[in-house]
Design a protein around this motif. Sequence first.
Motif: not given
Length: 150
Positions: A23-29, A101-105, A109-113, A38-44
């Motif tokens: 998870k990360l804290q994402l800041a936009t303007i 969809l690739s990024i979503g997958l 995967r990170r959300m539900t190891p 906001v808190t977000m799950f992320y991928g690489l």
Amino acid sequence: MNQRARIAMSDDEVTAFLEGSRKLQLATINPDGTPHLVTMFYGLDEGRIAFWTYAKAQKARNLARDPRVSCLVEAGEDYAELRGVLLYGTAARVDDRDRVLSIGLAIARRMTPGVADELLLPYVEKTGAKRVAYVVERTKVVSWDHRRLT
């Protein structure tokens, strides 16, 4: 060596930390200049932070106007355990459906190891229909590992 330099992570340590976190804290303007956090799950995506969101979300509207972001990934409960990476950069929007969809997958995967891709794909395909993805091009990285202070 000053304390700031002593606690900074190497590039390899930053990479390992980002690979091992979820998870990360994402800041936009916001339009009025205030931060939207906001808190977000992320991928690489090739080592870069990648996330997705609904196309009509506030963060997506903010990024359409100003792509600058800050991403904070942190760990630790006590001061002596605190570790973190703060990435500054710009979020490049991804519209290609297969890539979204690739990024979503990767995020699912990170959300539900440990959950098989076959079980994740229906969720990713359904929610992905209304989502856009972003990849963060970093401009600056700040890191710390307070475990080095002891």
